[in-house]
Scaffold this active site. Sequence first.
Site, short mmCIF file in Angstrom:
data_model
loop_
_atom_site.label_atom_id
_atom_site.label_comp_id
_atom_site.label_asym_id
_atom_site.label_seq_id
_atom_site.Cartn_x
_atom_site.Cartn_y
_atom_site.Cartn_z
N LYS A 23 0.83 -1.20 0.00
CA LYS A 23 0.00 0.00 0.00
C LYS A 23 0.87 1.25 0.00
CE LYS A 23 -3.79 -0.50 2.22
NZ LYS A 23 -4.35 -0.96 3.50
N ARG A 93 -3.50 2.87 8.52
CA ARG A 93 -3.82 1.60 7.84
C ARG A 93 -2.57 0.74 7.72
NH1 ARG A 93 -6.95 2.94 2.45
NH2 ARG A 93 -7.96 0.97 2.89
N GLY A 102 -8.31 -7.93 4.55
CA GLY A 102 -9.09 -8.17 5.75
C GLY A 102 -8.28 -8.62 6.95
N MET A 104 -5.45 -7.10 8.25
CA MET A 104 -4.95 -6.01 9.07
C MET A 104 -6.05 -4.96 9.23
SD MET A 104 -1.95 -6.64 9.92
CE MET A 104 -1.21 -8.21 9.63
N ARG A 337 -3.70 -1.36 -6.23
CA ARG A 337 -2.86 -2.57 -6.15
C ARG A 337 -3.29 -3.50 -7.27
NH1 ARG A 337 -5.65 -5.05 -0.69
NH2 ARG A 337 -7.74 -5.10 -1.50
N HIS A 455 -15.81 -8.59 2.27
CA HIS A 455 -14.81 -9.54 2.78
C HIS A 455 -15.05 -10.94 2.24
CE1 HIS A 455 -13.18 -12.36 5.80
NE2 HIS A 455 -12.17 -11.51 5.78
N ARG A 561 2.20 -46.52 -7.35
CA ARG A 561 2.30 -47.25 -6.08
C ARG A 561 1.60 -48.59 -6.26
NH1 ARG A 561 1.21 -41.69 -3.83
NH2 ARG A 561 2.78 -41.27 -2.22
N ARG A 617 6.85 -48.42 -8.79
CA ARG A 617 7.52 -48.67 -7.51
C ARG A 617 7.08 -50.02 -6.93
NH1 ARG A 617 6.31 -45.13 -2.36
NH2 ARG A 617 4.42 -46.41 -2.33
N GLU A 746 14.52 -41.61 0.14
CA GLU A 746 13.52 -41.20 1.15
C GLU A 746 13.99 -41.50 2.56
OE1 GLU A 746 9.78 -43.14 0.27
OE2 GLU A 746 10.77 -44.96 -0.39
N SER A 765 14.33 -40.92 -7.33
CA SER A 765 13.12 -40.13 -7.15
C SER A 765 13.03 -39.80 -5.66
CB SER A 765 11.90 -40.92 -7.59
OG SER A 765 10.75 -40.19 -7.31
N GLY A 767 11.52 -39.26 -2.43
CA GLY A 767 10.25 -39.51 -1.73
C GLY A 767 10.23 -38.59 -0.53
N THR A 768 9.81 -37.37 -0.77
CA THR A 768 9.96 -36.37 0.30
C THR A 768 8.92 -36.51 1.41
OG1 THR A 768 8.85 -34.90 -1.24
CG2 THR A 768 11.23 -34.61 -0.98
N ASN A 769 7.93 -37.39 1.21
CA ASN A 769 7.02 -37.65 2.34
C ASN A 769 7.79 -38.38 3.43
OD1 ASN A 769 5.06 -36.66 0.62
ND2 ASN A 769 4.37 -38.69 -0.02
N ASP A 770 8.40 -39.48 3.04
CA ASP A 770 9.19 -40.23 4.02
C ASP A 770 10.45 -39.47 4.40
OD1 ASP A 770 8.00 -42.68 4.91
OD2 ASP A 770 8.01 -43.31 2.81
N CYS A 832 8.73 -37.32 -6.08
CA CYS A 832 7.36 -37.84 -6.19
C CYS A 832 6.59 -37.72 -4.88
CB CYS A 832 7.36 -39.28 -6.69
SG CYS A 832 8.17 -40.41 -5.56
N TYR A 852 12.60 -33.65 -13.14
CA TYR A 852 11.14 -33.64 -13.20
C TYR A 852 10.54 -33.57 -11.79
CZ TYR A 852 11.19 -38.51 -11.63
OH TYR A 852 11.38 -39.64 -10.88
C1 PEP Z 1 7.32 -40.57 -0.31
O1 PEP Z 1 7.68 -41.12 0.71
O2 PEP Z 1 7.53 -39.38 -0.56
C2 PEP Z 1 6.56 -41.31 -1.32
C3 PEP Z 1 6.22 -40.75 -2.45
O3 PEP Z 1 6.18 -42.56 -1.00
P1 PEP Z 1 4.91 -42.88 -0.07
O4 PEP Z 1 4.18 -41.63 0.13
O5 PEP Z 1 4.14 -43.92 -0.82
O6 PEP Z 1 5.57 -43.42 1.16
MG MG Z 2 7.69 -43.25 0.81
#
Ligand code: PEP
Ligand code: MG
Length: 878
Positions: A23, A93, A102, A104, A337, A455, A561, A617, A746, A765, A767-770, A832, A852
Amino acid sequence: MSHKYVYLFSEGNGKMRELLGGKGANLAEMTVLGMPVPQGFTISTEACTQYYKDGREINADIQAEIYEYLAKMEKISGKKFADPTNPLLVSVRSGARASMPGMMDTILNLGLNDTVVEGLAKLTNSPRFAYDSYRRFVQMFSDVVMELSKTEFEKIIEAKKQEKGVKMDTELDADDMKDLVKKFKAFYKAQKGEDFPTEPKVQLMEAVKAVFRSWDNPRANVYRRMNEIPYDWGTAVNVQAMVFGNSGDKSGTGVAFTRNPATGEKALFGEYLINAQGEDVVAGIRTPFPISHLQQDMPEVYNQFAEIANNLEKHYTDMQDMEFTIENGKLYMLQTRNGKRTAAAALKVAVDLVDEGMITEEEAVLRVEPKQLDSLLHPQFDATAIKKAKAIGKGLAASPGAACGRVVFSAEDAKEWHDKGEKIVLVRLETSPEDIEGMAVAQGILTVRGGMTSHAAVVARGMGTCCVSGCGEIVVDYDAKKFTLAGQTIKEGDYISIDGSTGNIYAEAIPTAAAKISGDFDRFMKWADAARKLEVYTNADTPKDAKQGRDFGAQGIGLCRTEHMFFEGQRIKAMREMIVAKTTEEREKALVKLTPFQQGDFEGIYEVMEGRPVIIRFLDPPLHEFLPTKEEDIKEIAGELNITVADLKNVIASLHEFNPMMGHRGCRLAVSYPEIARMQTTAVINAAIAVNKKHPEFKTEPRIMIPLVGEQKELKFVKDIVTETADKIIKEAGVSLRYEVGTMIEIPRAALTADDIAKEAEFFSFGTNDLTQMTFGFSRDDAGKFLNYYYENKIYESDPFAHLDQNGVGKLVKMAVELGRKTRPEIHLGICGEHGGDPTSVEFCHNVGLNYVSCSPFRVPIARLAAAQAAVKEKRAK
Ligand code: PEP
Ligand code: MG
């Protein structure tokens, strides 16, 4: 010279948003452009950060600087703070770097007290105006600065209107306003135990503090988390000379966009109210006129405004969202804005701006929020069902899409019902920032009051949530949890459907159908595809998902999977037979039954993907996930498997693990039971041979991915089983077939030893969840229970399972990329985990040089766009 924390509008410019907030920077820019902007100053975001560093205090130096700039402002305006003969009144403001609608709070008419108001009444010859301004100030100051509930003030006004037998605030006269001020102040004293502050300088400093404080209120924290706005940015504060839209019939205030924020159509779009202040428009208390009406009301003002709007759009080369006030026939610009818009509008505006020669295709790619595309991919009503349905009412089509759910009347109930797994529509008189969490979980939002810039409308549009606003015929009874419309009573829990594209409201459940994407989308996405370097794959376990991913532009499958294929009908039985088998032979017998199912699925997927990469996998979850837990199921399944209940219970007990996520899963299964890997390899290779026979043009080359690897020898062990099996099948078939064996990264140890792992793995690949789970040591299934405490205590700003933790997990990814490439320069690298569809994480993947990203089908367009933006940003940074 000591550090500078305060800037006159005339000292800044549009590029200084980090320091002055959006602003402040734009007010400075409009000042530079010579537009009619009431002058003032901006207290920088650095002052906000300093306020927190100083223990939530504005230190003496900054206070002195603020007063110094107040004096400069007095000079510029020729008015004086606290001087009843010539009073300077200001608005205070907030304005953060990223717009937070909305979130602030704003205070208007600051500088009034019992003496100044009398002076103002004399000067303007309008006691009504003076006291209206004063009562607004007392109300806003009490609410925003002193945190007294504004509904209490509204009740006092309501009572006054009833006493006078009038409906509108505008029908209250000067004495009524005076009386309101008295009542407000009495209420204030009763609540606070002290008098309302009368010294304007004290009011100002308290107001500035309140804006700083509001940066840390729970709503702002929720909004920031949703939008990934860092906490340490802080907010700036703008102190601006007041101009009065409430000073009579030649005055007014409004909000307008240079293009329609819902559709993108090129035409001034907005609304205004005569004899009103800004809050009235946004709060939706009175229903405003469309901006086109101003052409008749005040043609000169309209023409001037249209010209300014046009110039601003050209200057910023983007659709503008502007606030203006008219004071006695003179126009003032209070804000501009880049306007928030729906995804459909964002696409249309970006494409139109290219066609109008205003921006390049590459620039256009940066103009659409990747996450916003979500709303294009969201449901619409089933076409035949909606034809048959009869609307019982209509509001404003505030945010497009279709919503069907059970009615709730508060944000708390919304959350509660949502947590129980219900789809809900939140019905409110109007929404306010406190409702944000309830709005976030709603399928749709329906409000009784408020225009297209209220709002509810602005926030819902930003969220991509369907919203119908301003349906004034609805009579809501919050206490009884019901509303009536067109003679029908709808109670909490009843189903309704609302159409955010038409404004229609239906007292019935109407099925929704998947979204269709517009013509602009394809053209726009082609530009994105041309700009990006990352390939975008999809996570898909079935031919149907693969097809959906392909339709959204996936270039391959990054994660299939295989365990998801084992749950249906006959398959789960064979799987269970395999698990309860006591010998390798018995296990192999059961696996033979699974092979054709698995092979059939792979053939289907290969066919859909027509030769594009497909990464399969191998079995990952712990085996107990396939066994029953309930007593009656155990009995039934023991019968099916032809074993005793006791035997099955023994197997279940033997598979029990204290930490299944770190237990017997992933490649550990293949190490213990190589026949599982053999069966899966057989299915993968045979399917490829079969599809290549049918479609030689596809040249399908399967990629086998071994999960949960932490050690090179472990991978080699499983890979040897795979290659031995595959090579034998290929040889016997007398065909040539290329295939690859790679791994998931992972487990932190895999990242740390990625150079060794890459000796075996032909691709990685992430496996960023694990990897997130194991790096943080947070269970991915349980973290939700305690992460909130971490947000509340500012330990983490966002969920590391949704947005990649770049400092920790990201460091491991980066290290593994470098180590992997050292061993195998051509190694193919991707991600992935869920982060593969999250825009900021995708940007990170681009920056660390992955090949990728892979994500669920519906997030493929988001990832394509995020990847393109990352590439464009990188190019521009050079
Ligand atoms: C992971 O671990 O990131 C993954 C893709 O495998 P899953 O979620 O099946 O454990
Ligand atoms: Mg995994």
